[in-house]
Motif scaffolding. Structure first.
Motif, short mmCIF file in Angstrom:
data_model
loop_
_atom_site.label_atom_id
_atom_site.label_comp_id
_atom_site.label_asym_id
_atom_site.label_seq_id
_atom_site.Cartn_x
_atom_site.Cartn_y
_atom_site.Cartn_z
N GLU A 15 54.17 48.35 18.74
CA GLU A 15 54.55 47.10 19.66
C GLU A 15 54.37 47.24 21.09
O GLU A 15 54.31 46.36 21.91
CB GLU A 15 55.68 46.32 19.12
N PHE A 16 54.62 48.55 21.50
CA PHE A 16 54.73 48.67 22.94
C PHE A 16 54.09 49.99 23.61
O PHE A 16 53.26 49.94 24.33
CB PHE A 16 56.26 48.59 23.39
N ILE A 17 54.88 51.18 22.89
CA ILE A 17 54.24 52.31 23.56
C ILE A 17 53.04 52.67 23.67
O ILE A 17 52.30 53.11 24.81
CB ILE A 17 55.08 53.51 22.93
N ARG A 18 52.25 52.42 22.58
CA ARG A 18 50.74 52.79 22.53
C ARG A 18 50.02 51.83 23.49
O ARG A 18 48.79 52.18 23.72
CB ARG A 18 50.27 52.71 21.10
N HIS A 19 50.46 50.70 24.03
CA HIS A 19 49.83 50.00 24.81
C HIS A 19 49.89 50.46 26.32
O HIS A 19 49.45 49.58 27.20
CB HIS A 19 50.27 48.33 24.62
N GLN A 20 50.86 51.28 26.40
CA GLN A 20 51.33 51.55 28.08
C GLN A 20 50.05 52.63 28.91
O GLN A 20 49.50 53.15 28.13
CB GLN A 20 52.65 52.27 28.05
N GLN A 21 50.13 52.11 29.96
CA GLN A 21 49.01 53.12 30.89
C GLN A 21 49.56 54.55 30.49
O GLN A 21 50.41 54.99 30.60
CB GLN A 21 49.21 52.51 32.25
N GLY A 22 48.25 55.11 30.37
CA GLY A 22 48.29 56.81 30.28
C GLY A 22 48.59 57.30 28.90
O GLY A 22 48.64 58.59 28.58
N PHE A 23 49.13 56.51 27.89
CA PHE A 23 49.52 56.84 26.77
C PHE A 23 48.28 57.42 25.85
O PHE A 23 46.96 56.97 25.82
CB PHE A 23 50.07 55.83 25.88
N ILE A 24 48.20 58.61 25.26
CA ILE A 24 46.85 59.10 24.67
C ILE A 24 47.16 59.16 23.08
O ILE A 24 46.22 58.71 22.34
CB ILE A 24 46.63 60.57 25.13
N GLY A 25 48.25 59.61 22.57
CA GLY A 25 48.55 59.61 21.25
C GLY A 25 49.91 60.21 20.77
O GLY A 25 50.47 60.76 21.92
N ALA A 26 50.41 60.13 19.42
CA ALA A 26 51.70 60.48 19.19
C ALA A 26 51.64 60.97 17.72
O ALA A 26 50.89 60.29 16.99
CB ALA A 26 52.83 59.92 19.45
N GLY A 27 52.86 61.50 17.33
CA GLY A 27 53.03 61.71 15.87
C GLY A 27 54.37 61.78 15.40
O GLY A 27 55.18 62.19 16.65
N LEU A 28 54.96 61.30 14.43
CA LEU A 28 56.54 61.36 13.96
C LEU A 28 56.48 62.08 12.84
O LEU A 28 55.65 62.00 11.93
CB LEU A 28 57.07 59.77 13.85
N HIS A 29 57.59 62.83 12.83
CA HIS A 29 57.49 63.96 11.67
C HIS A 29 58.95 63.83 11.31
O HIS A 29 60.03 63.84 12.11
CB HIS A 29 57.37 65.45 12.16
N MET A 30 59.32 63.79 10.05
CA MET A 30 61.04 63.86 9.48
C MET A 30 60.99 64.88 8.37
O MET A 30 59.96 65.26 7.71
CB MET A 30 61.04 62.58 8.57
N ASN A 31 62.13 65.86 8.53
CA ASN A 31 62.29 66.90 7.78
C ASN A 31 62.74 66.51 6.45
O ASN A 31 63.14 65.18 6.24
CB ASN A 31 63.35 67.88 8.33
N ASP A 32 62.56 67.32 5.57
CA ASP A 32 62.80 67.16 3.96
C ASP A 32 64.50 66.74 3.93
O ASP A 32 64.60 65.95 3.14
CB ASP A 32 62.85 68.28 2.95
#
Length: 105
Positions: A37-54
């Protein structure tokens, strides 16, 4: 997920969130919503990943930005400050750290 390359000239951010299994999915939902909803639309954002441990006690967030200032502007925005206050209630703590890619294999 953004490509990791030693030639990358932008800003890499890695955030580790600590939480309990009881709040793990709620935290992940809030983080996904923040990106959608917000971060990916911000100037300069390229990409991201979210990881959760077991064990569902840690989330690692990796993101890439064109410039450090772009990330800082997003983080200081009223929208993200409010989201971070809510995210903070779902975890024991989190700390964004800025990194430079030295090598990628």
């Amino acid at each position: 997920m953004p490509e990791i390359s030693a030639s990358f000239q932008g800003q890499t951010i890695i955030i580790t969130f600590e939480m309990t299994p009881a709040t793990a999915h709620d935290l992940m939902e809030k983080l996904q919503a923040a990106y959608d909803e917000f971060i990916r639309h911000q100037q300069g954002f390229i990409g991201a990943g979210l990881h959760m441990n077991d064990a569902m006690t840690r989330v690692c967030n990796y993101s890439k930005w064109q410039r450090r200032e772009d990330y800082q502007a997003m983080l200081r925005s009223p929208e993200m400050r409010e989201r971070n206050r809510l995210i903070n209630t779902l975890c024991k703590g989190f700390e964004p750290v800025m990194y430079e890619v030295i090598a990628a294999f």
